[in-house]
Design an enzyme around this catalytic site. Sequence first.
Site, PDB file in Angstrom:
ATOM      1  N   ASN A  33       0.833  -1.051  -0.044  1.00  0.00           N
ATOM      2  CA  ASN A  33       0.158  -0.118  -0.068  1.00  0.00           C
ATOM      3  C   ASN A  33       0.652   1.159   0.316  1.00  0.00           C
ATOM      4  O   ASN A  33       0.621   2.272  -0.796  1.00  0.00           O
ATOM      5  CB  ASN A  33      -0.925   0.109   1.332  1.00  0.00           C
ATOM      6  CG  ASN A  33      -2.240  -0.842   1.084  1.00  0.00           C
ATOM      7  OD1 ASN A  33      -3.245  -0.352   0.097  1.00  0.00           O
ATOM      8  ND2 ASN A  33      -2.283  -1.823   1.524  1.00  0.00           N
ATOM      9  N   ARG A  55       4.081   1.660  25.302  1.00  0.00           N
ATOM     10  CA  ARG A  55       3.451   2.142  23.907  1.00  0.00           C
ATOM     11  C   ARG A  55       3.846   3.870  23.706  1.00  0.00           C
ATOM     12  O   ARG A  55       4.136   4.201  22.648  1.00  0.00           O
ATOM     13  CB  ARG A  55       2.178   1.748  23.871  1.00  0.00           C
ATOM     14  CG  ARG A  55       1.963   0.481  23.615  1.00  0.00           C
ATOM     15  CD  ARG A  55       0.607  -0.080  23.291  1.00  0.00           C
ATOM     16  NE  ARG A  55       0.408  -1.514  23.374  1.00  0.00           N
ATOM     17  CZ  ARG A  55       0.676  -2.303  22.328  1.00  0.00           C
ATOM     18  NH1 ARG A  55       1.078  -1.845  21.391  1.00  0.00           N
ATOM     19  NH2 ARG A  55       0.365  -3.539  22.679  1.00  0.00           N
ATOM     20  N   MET A  74       1.489  -2.727  11.988  1.00  0.00           N
ATOM     21  CA  MET A  74       0.659  -3.402  12.853  1.00  0.00           C
ATOM     22  C   MET A  74       1.195  -3.510  14.330  1.00  0.00           C
ATOM     23  O   MET A  74       1.279  -4.152  15.088  1.00  0.00           O
ATOM     24  CB  MET A  74       1.144  -4.873  12.498  1.00  0.00           C
ATOM     25  CG  MET A  74       0.803  -5.358  11.130  1.00  0.00           C
ATOM     26  SD  MET A  74      -0.851  -4.723  10.630  1.00  0.00           S
ATOM     27  CE  MET A  74      -1.819  -6.321  10.521  1.00  0.00           C
ATOM     28  N   ILE A  77      -0.404  -1.366  17.860  1.00  0.00           N
ATOM     29  CA  ILE A  77      -1.860  -0.898  18.597  1.00  0.00           C
ATOM     30  C   ILE A  77      -0.884   0.578  19.169  1.00  0.00           C
ATOM     31  O   ILE A  77       0.195   0.405  20.104  1.00  0.00           O
ATOM     32  CB  ILE A  77      -2.266  -1.698  19.822  1.00  0.00           C
ATOM     33  CG1 ILE A  77      -3.098  -2.837  19.217  1.00  0.00           C
ATOM     34  CG2 ILE A  77      -3.184  -0.683  20.779  1.00  0.00           C
ATOM     35  CD1 ILE A  77      -3.451  -3.813  19.712  1.00  0.00           C
ATOM     36  N   ASN A  98      -6.230   5.282   7.905  1.00  0.00           N
ATOM     37  CA  ASN A  98      -5.633   3.747   7.933  1.00  0.00           C
ATOM     38  C   ASN A  98      -6.354   3.100   6.786  1.00  0.00           C
ATOM     39  O   ASN A  98      -7.557   3.562   6.596  1.00  0.00           O
ATOM     40  CB  ASN A  98      -5.964   3.106   9.243  1.00  0.00           C
ATOM     41  CG  ASN A  98      -5.470   1.588   9.299  1.00  0.00           C
ATOM     42  OD1 ASN A  98      -4.453   1.288   8.988  1.00  0.00           O
ATOM     43  ND2 ASN A  98      -6.461   0.924  10.082  1.00  0.00           N
ATOM     44  N   HIS A 101      -7.523  -0.861   5.999  1.00  0.00           N
ATOM     45  CA  HIS A 101      -8.085  -2.110   6.584  1.00  0.00           C
ATOM     46  C   HIS A 101      -8.690  -3.109   5.697  1.00  0.00           C
ATOM     47  O   HIS A 101      -9.698  -2.382   4.879  1.00  0.00           O
ATOM     48  CB  HIS A 101      -8.863  -2.060   7.887  1.00  0.00           C
ATOM     49  CG  HIS A 101      -9.040  -3.252   8.708  1.00  0.00           C
ATOM     50  ND1 HIS A 101      -7.956  -3.847   9.362  1.00  0.00           N
ATOM     51  CD2 HIS A 101     -10.134  -3.951   8.723  1.00  0.00           C
ATOM     52  CE1 HIS A 101      -8.478  -4.875   9.961  1.00  0.00           C
ATOM     53  NE2 HIS A 101      -9.762  -5.044   9.523  1.00  0.00           N
ATOM     54  N   THR A 137      -8.826   6.591  15.196  1.00  0.00           N
ATOM     55  CA  THR A 137      -9.239   6.837  16.638  1.00  0.00           C
ATOM     56  C   THR A 137      -8.732   5.962  17.687  1.00  0.00           C
ATOM     57  O   THR A 137      -8.131   4.996  17.027  1.00  0.00           O
ATOM     58  CB  THR A 137     -10.953   7.167  16.792  1.00  0.00           C
ATOM     59  OG1 THR A 137     -11.457   5.545  16.511  1.00  0.00           O
ATOM     60  CG2 THR A 137     -11.676   7.847  16.036  1.00  0.00           C
ATOM     61  N   ASP A 148      -8.755  -0.272  14.448  1.00  0.00           N
ATOM     62  CA  ASP A 148      -9.401  -0.361  13.230  1.00  0.00           C
ATOM     63  C   ASP A 148     -10.674  -0.110  13.102  1.00  0.00           C
ATOM     64  O   ASP A 148     -11.818  -0.381  12.897  1.00  0.00           O
ATOM     65  CB  ASP A 148      -9.635  -2.008  12.974  1.00  0.00           C
ATOM     66  CG  ASP A 148      -8.179  -2.781  12.598  1.00  0.00           C
ATOM     67  OD1 ASP A 148      -7.399  -1.661  12.111  1.00  0.00           O
ATOM     68  OD2 ASP A 148      -8.160  -3.565  12.794  1.00  0.00           O
ATOM     69  N   GLU A 206      -7.332  -2.168  -2.583  1.00  0.00           N
ATOM     70  CA  GLU A 206      -6.655  -1.601  -1.522  1.00  0.00           C
ATOM     71  C   GLU A 206      -5.690  -0.429  -2.314  1.00  0.00           C
ATOM     72  O   GLU A 206      -5.958   0.870  -2.053  1.00  0.00           O
ATOM     73  CB  GLU A 206      -5.804  -2.096  -0.708  1.00  0.00           C
ATOM     74  CG  GLU A 206      -6.755  -2.947   0.440  1.00  0.00           C
ATOM     75  CD  GLU A 206      -5.834  -3.710   1.445  1.00  0.00           C
ATOM     76  OE1 GLU A 206      -4.828  -2.791   1.904  1.00  0.00           O
ATOM     77  OE2 GLU A 206      -6.145  -5.012   1.778  1.00  0.00           O
TER      78      GLU A 206
HETATM   79  C1  GAR Z   1      -2.862  -4.667   4.118  1.00  0.00           C
HETATM   80  O1  GAR Z   1      -3.838  -5.592   3.634  1.00  0.00           O
HETATM   81  C2  GAR Z   1      -3.589  -3.854   5.053  1.00  0.00           C
HETATM   82  O2  GAR Z   1      -4.919  -3.480   4.614  1.00  0.00           O
HETATM   83  C3  GAR Z   1      -3.531  -4.327   6.342  1.00  0.00           C
HETATM   84  O3  GAR Z   1      -2.346  -4.976   6.238  1.00  0.00           O
HETATM   85  C4  GAR Z   1      -1.799  -5.319   4.861  1.00  0.00           C
HETATM   86  C5  GAR Z   1      -0.754  -4.591   4.683  1.00  0.00           C
HETATM   87  O4  GAR Z   1      -0.153  -4.937   3.401  1.00  0.00           O
HETATM   88  N1  GAR Z   1      -3.661  -3.647   7.371  1.00  0.00           N
HETATM   89  C6  GAR Z   1      -4.234  -3.964   8.576  1.00  0.00           C
HETATM   90  O5  GAR Z   1      -4.860  -5.186   8.562  1.00  0.00           O
HETATM   91  C7  GAR Z   1      -4.495  -2.960   9.540  1.00  0.00           C
HETATM   92  N2  GAR Z   1      -5.538  -3.482  10.526  1.00  0.00           N
HETATM   93  P1  GAR Z   1       1.009  -3.964   2.763  1.00  0.00           P
HETATM   94  O6  GAR Z   1       2.308  -3.881   3.621  1.00  0.00           O
HETATM   95  O7  GAR Z   1       1.464  -4.708   1.623  1.00  0.00           O
HETATM   96  O8  GAR Z   1       0.586  -2.767   2.530  1.00  0.00           O
END
Ligand code: GAR
Length: 216
Positions: free
Chosen positions: A16, A67, A92, A94, A109, A111, A143, A147, A176
């Site tokens: 992404n 955190r 990834m 929190i 974000n 998701h 927020t 997610d 995405e």
């Molecule tokens: C993507 O599918 C994104 O939507 C997801 O992680 C993947 C990352 O792929 N994000 C989440 O699950 C956030 N909660 P990428 O590193 O190839 O973009």
Amino acid sequence: MAKLKVGVLISGRGSNMAALIQAAQASDYPAEIACVISNRADAAGLETARKAGISTEVISHRDYPDRETFDRDVSAALERHRVELVALAGFMRIQSPWFPERWSGRQINIHPSLLPAFPGLHVQRQALNAGVRLSGCTVHFVTPDLDAGPIIAQAAVPVLAGDTEETLSARILRQEHRLYPLVLRWIAEGRVAVAGGRVTVRDVSPGATLLFSPEP
Ligand code: GAR
């Protein structure tokens, strides 16, 4: 007009992030990727960003006692790069409540589900187990809840008989890569507003905030 400066946070592959970088390479795109920050030194996306000439930083969460201390250093790094909007792209970690508060209305974000369905991890497994016939991806403001947050746009895809986590993930990922650059453009053009937890996007055709792709 000055381009919106975007900081991208990643933890892994960074596809992404790569879609945002590619979109931002067009001279008429209204945002620029000012930096990419990863909490993991082995994130493959770091190399992709470096090859595109974008400055990268690794801030390992393992070096921090909690955190919020980690979040404060990430925020300071973003500020050093004069970032105006944070885009999470497979980040990834929190966040402590401090970070979404600090970047409130300035953090988005992506998701891989039609939120509020299936937040968290193993998203496609959750969708397959639930037997939904439609899934997709969501771009939303961040927020403090995981997610969650005002939804800006979604892209929907069918869930087909015989789908596995891999085939469904791949179908959603293609969307995405369309949706995230589109939404970033709208934000950078100043079209996106939030009121009462709901988002409006000015001067787009009705239905522009829902993409649907029936292709398998
Ligand atoms: C993507 O599918 C994104 O939507 C997801 O992680 C993947 C990352 O792929 N994000 C989440 O699950 C956030 N909660 P990428 O590193 O190839 O973009």
